[in-house]
Design an enzyme around this catalytic site. Structure first.
Site, PDB file in Angstrom:
ATOM      1  N   ARG A  35       0.845  -1.188   0.000  1.00 51.08           N
ATOM      2  CA  ARG A  35       0.000   0.000   0.000  1.00 51.08           C
ATOM      3  C   ARG A  35       0.881   1.239   0.000  1.00 51.08           C
ATOM      4  O   ARG A  35       1.885   1.301   0.709  1.00 51.08           O
ATOM      5  CB  ARG A  35      -0.903   0.015   1.242  1.00 51.08           C
ATOM      6  CG  ARG A  35      -1.981  -1.078   1.236  1.00 51.08           C
ATOM      7  CD  ARG A  35      -3.047  -0.779   0.195  1.00 51.08           C
ATOM      8  NE  ARG A  35      -4.075  -1.806   0.136  1.00 51.08           N
ATOM      9  CZ  ARG A  35      -4.087  -2.809  -0.738  1.00 51.08           C
ATOM     10  NH1 ARG A  35      -3.088  -2.947  -1.594  1.00 51.08           N
ATOM     11  NH2 ARG A  35      -5.083  -3.670  -0.761  1.00 51.08           N
TER      12      ARG A  35
ATOM     13  N   HIS B  95       0.874  -0.464 -10.465  1.00 49.60           N
ATOM     14  CA  HIS B  95      -0.075  -1.224  -9.659  1.00 49.60           C
ATOM     15  C   HIS B  95      -0.490  -2.517 -10.366  1.00 49.60           C
ATOM     16  O   HIS B  95      -1.671  -2.780 -10.603  1.00 49.60           O
ATOM     17  CB  HIS B  95      -1.313  -0.383  -9.327  1.00 49.60           C
ATOM     18  CG  HIS B  95      -2.018  -0.871  -8.080  1.00 49.60           C
ATOM     19  ND1 HIS B  95      -2.651  -0.031  -7.202  1.00 49.60           N
ATOM     20  CD2 HIS B  95      -2.180  -2.123  -7.572  1.00 49.60           C
ATOM     21  CE1 HIS B  95      -3.180  -0.734  -6.207  1.00 49.60           C
ATOM     22  NE2 HIS B  95      -2.910  -2.018  -6.411  1.00 49.60           N
TER      23      HIS B  95
END
Length: 311
Positions: A226, A274
């Protein structure tokens, strides 16, 4: 009684998920159901949900037995004050396999020094022989489903692996530490550091100026977890003075990463967009279907989120 299932993700996901959810529901024996993207809220039994989907107010769904998240991360939904239904997070074999492949690939890339060869030696026949994996300690912060799987995969390649979590865990083949003292010990040996913690108020900026200084000089940081786990300014400062040798980052506080962000141009940063682990519709549909079967059978849900811890 017919089970009403609302698919509440972005519309472009529906053509992919509809047949796979139907197939998965049939496999677990859920035959009498209605699966749609638009149902009267008071009739919905289960919400198959993406935090960026159309449902942001859960209060009208008074009959819903659970909200079944399509993402591993729940930070975008867990604090929603209208969410009173049980919430599950996505843990599935496709997502886990994708993450272990990304982590293993980039761990080996940095361990072997592959960037120099990929970019070209320009005639410089310099044989920088890397140590064997046994002499390259790796630390994984976060020993949930993804962290534990990645730690065991790296250990299986011969690296000595230390894992750290907020509470005590046991993972075969991994030295497991926890607590504040455990974190310091875990960081102190980490030539390669892998971040796989959830995003919570307790983990935000866990990699900061103080903790970066605990790492061996020249350590590599991999973050497929994250974005908020890292204090970006502190990481850039550590890169600029050589305390951190390289950072390979897949997640960021703002995504897509703004073009003006200094990570793009930094010579010791690799940005990946990502892609470390994406929910795979086929395997995710099986997890969703199994949780619906469990809900109808009165059995405990898989991967139920603890509201107190946030994951």
């Amino acid at each position: 009684m017919t089970v009403n299932i609302l698919f509440a993700a972005k519309p472009e996901r529906w053509p992919t998920y509809e047949p796979l959810l139907q197939e998965a529901l049939a496999e677990v024996g859920v035959d009498d159901y209605r699966l749609a993207t638009d149902l009267p809220p008071e009739e919905v039994d289960y919400i198959v949900n993406a935090p960026n989907g159309p449902v942001q107010d859960f209060s009208p769904y008074t009959r819903a037995k659970a909200v079944l998240n399509l993402w591993a991360g729940v930070e975008g939904i867990v604090n929603n004050p209208t969410l009173t239904q049980p919430l599950t997070r996505m843990v599935d074999e496709g997502l886990t396999q994708g993450m272990t492949e990304w982590v293993a690939g980039h761990t080996l890339r940095h361990h072997l020094g592959m960037d120099a060869h990929i970019h070209g030696l320009n005639g410089a026949w310099t044989q920088d022989i890397p140590p064997l994996a046994a002499d390259r300690p790796v630390t994984v912060l976060g020993l949930g489903a993804l962290g534990a799987a990645c730690a065991q995969t790296i250990a299986g390649l011969g690296f000595p692996v230390t894992g750290w979590s907020r509470s005590a865990k046991s993972v075969e083949g991994v030295t497991c530490l926890h607590g504040e003292d455990g974190l310091r010990d875990a960081l102190s040996t980490a030539q390669i550091l892998i971040l796989l913690l959830p995003a919570t108020p307790q983990t935000e900026n866990i990699l900061n100026a103080e903790t970066l200084a605990l790492l061996p000089r020249g350590a590599v940081v991999l973050n497929p977890g994250r974005g908020p786990l890292i204090d970006d300014d502190a990481l850039l400062a550590a890169l600029n003075v050589g305390q951190i040798g390289h950072a390979t980052l897949d997640v960021f506080r703002v995504e897509p990463l703004p073009l003006t962000h200094p990570y793009w141009a930094h010579p010791h940063v690799t940005v990946t967009p990502h892609i470390a682990s994406e929910t795979r519709a086929k395997t995710a549909s099986r997890v969703i279907a199994e949780n619906i079967r469990r809900g109808e059978a009165g059995e405990p849900f898989l991967h139920l989120v603890d509201r107190d811890t946030g994951y």
